[in-house]
Design a protein around this motif. Structure first.
Motif, PDB file in Angstrom:
ATOM      1  N   ARG A 164       8.275  91.443  47.809  1.00 21.99           N
ATOM      2  CA  ARG A 164       9.627  90.450  46.788  1.00 21.99           C
ATOM      3  C   ARG A 164       8.669  90.461  45.343  1.00 21.99           C
ATOM      4  O   ARG A 164       7.083  90.809  45.445  1.00 21.99           O
ATOM      5  N   THR A 287       5.839  88.734  54.801  1.00 20.46           N
ATOM      6  CA  THR A 287       5.641  87.878  55.161  1.00 20.46           C
ATOM      7  C   THR A 287       6.592  86.825  54.708  1.00 20.46           C
ATOM      8  O   THR A 287       6.680  85.243  54.699  1.00 20.46           O
ATOM      9  N   GLU A 288       8.130  87.272  54.667  1.00 18.35           N
ATOM     10  CA  GLU A 288       8.994  86.156  54.232  1.00 18.35           C
ATOM     11  C   GLU A 288       8.770  84.978  54.495  1.00 18.35           C
ATOM     12  O   GLU A 288       9.516  83.922  53.968  1.00 18.35           O
ATOM     13  N   ASN A 289       9.040  85.239  56.565  1.00 20.48           N
ATOM     14  CA  ASN A 289       9.087  83.826  57.111  1.00 20.48           C
ATOM     15  C   ASN A 289       7.537  83.292  57.192  1.00 20.48           C
ATOM     16  O   ASN A 289       7.890  82.264  57.921  1.00 20.48           O
ATOM     17  N   HIS A 293       2.483  81.810  53.926  1.00 24.58           N
ATOM     18  CA  HIS A 293       2.809  82.569  52.505  1.00 24.58           C
ATOM     19  C   HIS A 293       3.870  81.983  51.166  1.00 24.58           C
ATOM     20  O   HIS A 293       3.077  82.472  50.275  1.00 24.58           O
ATOM     21  N   ASN A 294       3.984  81.548  51.797  1.00 24.80           N
ATOM     22  CA  ASN A 294       4.931  81.182  50.997  1.00 24.80           C
ATOM     23  C   ASN A 294       5.043  79.859  49.711  1.00 24.80           C
ATOM     24  O   ASN A 294       5.217  79.322  48.796  1.00 24.80           O
ATOM     25  N   TRP A 295       4.461  79.033  51.169  1.00 24.47           N
ATOM     26  CA  TRP A 295       2.258  77.736  50.397  1.00 24.47           C
ATOM     27  C   TRP A 295       2.242  78.786  49.758  1.00 24.47           C
ATOM     28  O   TRP A 295       2.167  78.138  48.162  1.00 24.47           O
ATOM     29  N   TRP A 297       2.139  81.043  48.212  1.00 27.90           N
ATOM     30  CA  TRP A 297       3.443  82.163  46.616  1.00 27.90           C
ATOM     31  C   TRP A 297       3.713  81.036  45.940  1.00 27.90           C
ATOM     32  O   TRP A 297       3.364  81.223  44.294  1.00 27.90           O
ATOM     33  N   GLU A 298       3.443  79.665  46.200  1.00 28.87           N
ATOM     34  CA  GLU A 298       3.977  78.665  45.179  1.00 28.87           C
ATOM     35  C   GLU A 298       3.147  78.518  44.830  1.00 28.87           C
ATOM     36  O   GLU A 298       3.279  77.973  43.299  1.00 28.87           O
TER      37      GLU A 298
END
Length: 323
Positions: A164, A287-289, A293-295, A297-298
């Protein structure tokens, strides 16, 4: 843990036992599990064989659990609750997270990003543990192996589908040198650079970069008779520049901080090149789920977005002023 024995057990039997203990009725348990009463009776027979105990005896008001069934009930709710929690994704709360996240981030990138990012993280996730690695090669491989969670680096020529990638913006490359350096008095040429030693600021996987201007400067620095210094400590490199005739190819945005760039001049590259050093944030699909990690990333992309409005114009002015 004897996984071989566990593999022989149908965990659905434990769910059925839990329902039987709650309902104390084969028919009502069958209704809750959406199966027929004969199927539920067959399940009870399997449970009796598994535990070597009748588990329930008939009574005037349903079924009465045996002492063995009551003993099993003590741990069954806890075990099934733990399994449910294991497979159910809880809502992520950054304020409570004490996880550790590893980021590959060169010092010259961190100089712009980290002060604002850590300010944001301190406010929202004060218990989060961030580990910054400033020097690491083969970053895409390290991401795939799980040794890195994120990488922020100069854009490479190719990324596989398993990665990503987010564009973070760019900066023109420049030659950094001290005020009053001989190269400041006359338009520099590639040949003139050979007369002065060069500082090679560490760039990970530089041979894979999409933009070749920095690679071209690195290749030139290997000429016979030209001194060079490779370093990953930015502040040390800047101090060397102030006190010597070394020059350093680097992103022009490093001169935006008056404190760090005092006594340093930024010149354009000595050849026609309108390319920019483009930066990206990279993570692996493993780590996409992950809510964490998504937080994060943002948070990184938002921090860059907040920095972006004032960076590019100032940096280009500093570089182009001497054209």
């Amino acid at each position: 843990m004897n996984t071989r024995e566990l593999a022989k057990i149908d965990l659905n039997l434990l769910i059925s036992l839990q329902v039987l203990l709650e309902e104390k009725s084969v028919s009502r348990a069958a209704e809750r599990l959406f199966i027929t009463q004969p199927a539920m009776s067959k399940t009870l027979s399997r449970l009796r064989a598994l535990f070597g105990d009748p588990l329930f005896t008939r009574a005037s008001h349903g079924m009465q659990p045996t002492p063995r069934a009551l003993e099993l009930e003590l741990g069954l709710t806890r075990i099934l609750g733990g399994i449910s929690q294991l497979v159910t994704q809880n809502e992520f709360d950054p304020a409570l997270s004490d996880a550790e996240v590893t980021i590959a981030l060169s010092e010259y990138i961190g100089l712009a990003l980290l002060p604002k990012l850590t300010e944001r993280l301190q406010a929202q996730a004060p218990r989060l543990n961030i580990r910054i690695i400033t020097r690491v090669e083969n970053q895409l491989e390290q991401l795939a192996l799980g040794k890195l969670d994120f990488a922020v680096h100069i854009k490479q020529a190719r990324y596989g589908d398993e990665f990503r990638v987010a564009e973070l913006g760019g900066s023109p490359p420049a030659l950094l040198l001290r005020d009053g350096h001989p190269l400041c008095d006359t338009p520099s040429t590639p040949t003139m650079l050979n007369d002065y030693p060069v500082i090679r600021l560490y760039v990970s996987d530089w041979e894979q970069l999409e933009m070749r201007s920095i690679s071209r400067l690195f290749e030139q620095s290997a000429l016979p008779g030209q001194g060079s210094l490779e370093i990953s400590h930015l502040m040390t490199a800047m101090e060397i520049l102030r006190n010597t005739d070394y020059y350093m190819p680097a992103p022009a945005y490093l001169t935006q901080s008056e404190t760090n760039s005092k006594g340093i001049t930024a010149l354009p590259l000595p050849w026609e090149d309108d390319a920019t050093l483009d930066y990206v944030l990279v993570a692996h699909q493993r780590t996409e789920n992950s809510p964490l990690h998504n937080w994060l990333w943002e948070q990184i992309t938002c921090t860059i977005r907040d920095l972006r409005p004032t960076q590019p114009n100032k940096l280009r002015q500093r570089v182009t002023a001497r054209r």
